[in-house]
Design an enzyme around this catalytic site. Structure first.
Site, PDB file in Angstrom:
ATOM      1  N   GLY A  70      72.693   0.091  51.655  1.00 31.81           N
ATOM      2  CA  GLY A  70      72.266  -0.685  50.485  1.00 31.81           C
ATOM      3  C   GLY A  70      73.466  -1.218  49.726  1.00 31.81           C
ATOM      4  O   GLY A  70      74.481  -1.605  50.326  1.00 31.81           O
ATOM      5  N   ARG A 113      59.191  12.420  38.551  1.00 29.28           N
ATOM      6  CA  ARG A 113      60.546  12.812  38.917  1.00 29.28           C
ATOM      7  C   ARG A 113      60.501  13.758  40.120  1.00 29.28           C
ATOM      8  O   ARG A 113      61.308  13.673  41.038  1.00 29.28           O
ATOM      9  CB  ARG A 113      61.181  13.501  37.701  1.00 29.28           C
ATOM     10  CG  ARG A 113      62.665  13.662  37.824  1.00 29.28           C
ATOM     11  CD  ARG A 113      63.261  14.424  36.661  1.00 29.28           C
ATOM     12  NE  ARG A 113      64.541  14.954  37.080  1.00 29.28           N
ATOM     13  CZ  ARG A 113      64.705  16.073  37.749  1.00 29.28           C
ATOM     14  NH1 ARG A 113      63.659  16.807  38.061  1.00 29.28           N
ATOM     15  NH2 ARG A 113      65.908  16.469  38.106  1.00 29.28           N
ATOM     16  N   HIS A 122      76.224  15.968  37.287  1.00 25.52           N
ATOM     17  CA  HIS A 122      76.213  14.512  37.147  1.00 25.52           C
ATOM     18  C   HIS A 122      74.920  14.126  36.439  1.00 25.52           C
ATOM     19  O   HIS A 122      73.904  13.887  37.056  1.00 25.52           O
ATOM     20  CB  HIS A 122      76.277  13.860  38.531  1.00 25.52           C
ATOM     21  CG  HIS A 122      76.307  12.366  38.478  1.00 25.52           C
ATOM     22  ND1 HIS A 122      77.248  11.678  37.758  1.00 25.52           N
ATOM     23  CD2 HIS A 122      75.533  11.431  39.058  1.00 25.52           C
ATOM     24  CE1 HIS A 122      77.038  10.374  37.902  1.00 25.52           C
ATOM     25  NE2 HIS A 122      76.005  10.199  38.683  1.00 25.52           N
TER      26      HIS A 122
HETATM   27  O1  TXD Z   1      78.063   8.667  40.783  1.00 20.21           O
HETATM   28  C1  TXD Z   1      77.228   8.657  41.653  1.00 20.21           C
HETATM   29  N1  TXD Z   1      77.153   9.656  42.509  1.00 20.21           N
HETATM   30  C2  TXD Z   1      76.302   7.517  41.790  1.00 20.21           C
HETATM   31  C3  TXD Z   1      75.163   7.661  42.679  1.00 20.21           C
HETATM   32  C4  TXD Z   1      76.512   6.307  41.095  1.00 20.21           C
HETATM   33  C5  TXD Z   1      75.677   5.245  41.301  1.00 20.21           C
HETATM   34  C6  TXD Z   1      74.547   5.284  42.212  1.00 20.21           C
HETATM   35  N2  TXD Z   1      74.329   6.538  42.815  1.00 20.21           N
HETATM   36  C7  TXD Z   1      73.275   6.727  43.818  1.00 20.21           C
HETATM   37  O2  TXD Z   1      73.774   6.320  45.108  1.00 20.21           O
HETATM   38  C8  TXD Z   1      72.014   5.919  43.664  1.00 20.21           C
HETATM   39  O3  TXD Z   1      71.173   6.471  42.675  1.00 20.21           O
HETATM   40  C9  TXD Z   1      71.437   6.064  45.057  1.00 20.21           C
HETATM   41  O4  TXD Z   1      70.810   7.327  45.226  1.00 20.21           O
HETATM   42  C10 TXD Z   1      72.657   6.038  45.970  1.00 20.21           C
HETATM   43  C11 TXD Z   1      72.865   4.695  46.660  1.00 20.21           C
HETATM   44  O5  TXD Z   1      72.878   3.656  45.700  1.00 20.21           O
HETATM   45  P1  TXD Z   1      72.646   2.137  46.139  1.00 20.21           P
HETATM   46  O6  TXD Z   1      72.743   1.315  44.912  1.00 20.21           O
HETATM   47  O7  TXD Z   1      73.475   1.825  47.314  1.00 20.21           O
HETATM   48  O8  TXD Z   1      71.109   2.228  46.579  1.00 20.21           O
HETATM   49  P2  TXD Z   1      70.311   1.275  47.581  1.00 20.21           P
HETATM   50  O9  TXD Z   1      70.834  -0.120  47.516  1.00 20.21           O
HETATM   51  O10 TXD Z   1      68.853   1.531  47.305  1.00 20.21           O
HETATM   52  O11 TXD Z   1      70.684   1.843  49.044  1.00 20.21           O
HETATM   53  C12 TXD Z   1      70.168   3.023  49.557  1.00 20.21           C
HETATM   54  C13 TXD Z   1      69.890   2.778  51.030  1.00 20.21           C
HETATM   55  C14 TXD Z   1      68.779   1.744  51.283  1.00 20.21           C
HETATM   56  O12 TXD Z   1      69.289   0.636  51.986  1.00 20.21           O
HETATM   57  C15 TXD Z   1      67.743   2.520  52.084  1.00 20.21           C
HETATM   58  O13 TXD Z   1      67.103   1.725  53.093  1.00 20.21           O
HETATM   59  C16 TXD Z   1      68.602   3.617  52.694  1.00 20.21           C
HETATM   60  O14 TXD Z   1      69.480   3.993  51.650  1.00 20.21           O
HETATM   61  N3  TXD Z   1      67.837   4.737  53.217  1.00 20.21           N
HETATM   62  C17 TXD Z   1      68.249   5.443  54.298  1.00 20.21           C
HETATM   63  N4  TXD Z   1      69.347   5.326  55.059  1.00 20.21           N
HETATM   64  C18 TXD Z   1      69.484   6.184  56.071  1.00 20.21           C
HETATM   65  N5  TXD Z   1      68.597   7.154  56.365  1.00 20.21           N
HETATM   66  C19 TXD Z   1      67.479   7.309  55.630  1.00 20.21           C
HETATM   67  N6  TXD Z   1      66.589   8.285  55.931  1.00 20.21           N
HETATM   68  C20 TXD Z   1      67.276   6.418  54.536  1.00 20.21           C
HETATM   69  N7  TXD Z   1      66.293   6.272  53.609  1.00 20.21           N
HETATM   70  C21 TXD Z   1      66.652   5.242  52.794  1.00 20.21           C
END
Ligand code: TXD
Length: 320
Positions: A11, A95, A182
């Protein structure tokens, strides 16, 4: 340079990670895995590969919807998860429902890593950070060195940026640590904040620092509100790469990360944001630092919140 780095979840953050790993030449091959149809991961990697002649880097890509693309990765960065969005019936998931979904994803992620790159050092970014890292540890059975969560580098970078602005100095002059979980309970450590090696209070008034620390705690939400769809994605990716580079280049660099505590700070078996030394073995050392009484009390409250999250993960595991 490593042979291969894997990114799970293609993503917003995953996309920046693959670009930056390529541009910085951190690995000869980059793997990107995402379940999103038709072939999100392949599309993102093809886009970057087609741009590679312009910037002049040679990287190979293994992209796809199954975990086998991770085969042989030495470092893996996990961003996989789903955000809160309406269900088909129009209601928002609670949640707990959201946590359950994301823990299910984490189980798949952990199983994929175990199968295809069991020795990889794993940096996990996905939210809820404290819950996901805790679960990943259970699935991977990894020792402290090999699994680490990213939150503190980003939270501290935000703190540093706000302090630099208020002090009217370069961000490069500001050092800071944000510890604990966090979330709202994170603890900006004012006593460890330095401007050019000097106490921050020489540059910024205490009431302004109070405001900066409050803003740091809600900085993620501030960006979410402004963007409208999704959360911060460039700064989290850069922060995770700060950790990855410390590991790849065996820098022995100290930074705040979510690490497994084995008695430090009086805690056993929880992942908590603490200063740690990162090198080629991953988390090579957890540092116990002096804190003021107030900071220690705040850290204890934050640890309680992390402990409650861990209990929640256990109870969801019991019901699924
Ligand atoms: O400080 C921190 N740790 C953070 C964390 C700061 C900002 C955002 N943070 C978290 O990172 C956010 O709340 C999300 O849980 C993750 C990823 O953020 P992003 O903005 O990249 O989220 P997206 O764009 O929704 O991307 C997540 C991708 C998406 O393309 C889904 O299709 C994919 O994860 N996805 C998977 N990939 C692989 N395997 C599985 N099972 C899967 N399920 C969903």
């Amino acid at each position: 340079m490593l042979s291969k780095i894997g990114v799970i979840g293609g993503g917003m953050i995953g996309g920046v990670l693959v670009q930056e790993i390529s541009r910085r030449r951190l690995a000869r091959r980059v793997a990107l895995m995402d379940v999103m149809p038709p072939e999100l991961a392949k599309g993102k990697c093809l886009d970057i590969a087609e741009g590679s002649p312009v910037l002049g880097f040679d990287a190979g890509y293994d992209a796809g919807r199954s975990y086998d693309v991770l085969e042989g990765a030495e470092v893996v960065i996990n961003t996989a998860g789903v955000p809160r969005k309406p269900k088909p019936d129009g209601t928002l998931p609670t949640r707990e429902e959201l946590l359950k979904i994301n823990l299910g994803i984490t189980d798949q992620v952990g199983a994929g890593i175990k199968k295809y790159c069991p020795d990889a050092i794993v940096i996990s970014i996905a939210n809820p950070l404290d819950a996901i890292v805790y679960r990943l540890k259970q699935v991977l059975g990894a020792g402290r060195e090999r699994l680490v969560g990213m939150a503190g580098v980003l939270d501290s970078a935000r703190y540093r940026y706000f302090v630099a602005e208020a002090a009217g100095v370069s961000v490069e002059n500001v050092e800071a640590l944000v510890l604990g979980g966090h979330g709202d309970t994170m603890v900006p450590i004012r006593s460890a904040c330095r401007v050019a090696g000097l106490p921050v209070e020489l540059f910024v008034e205490p009431d302004v620092l109070d405001g900066i620390e409050a803003r740091t705690r809600s900085a993620g939400g501030e960006v979410v509100k402004l963007i409208g769809t999704g959360s911060a994605f460039v700064s989290p990716a850069w922060s995770a790469l700060e950790m990855a580079e410390a590991i790849i280049y065996d820098k022995k660099k100290v930074m705040p990360v979510s690490a497994l505590l084995e008695g430090e700070y009086g805690v056993e078996g929880l992942y908590v944001g603490v200063p740690a030394l990162l090198g080629s073995n991953g988390v090579e050392k957890v540092l116990e630092i002096p804190l003021t009484d107030d900071e220690r009390a705040q850290l204890d409250r934050s640890i309680d919140a992390v402990r409650n999250t861990a209990r929640e993960v256990e109870s969801i595991a019991g019901t699924s």
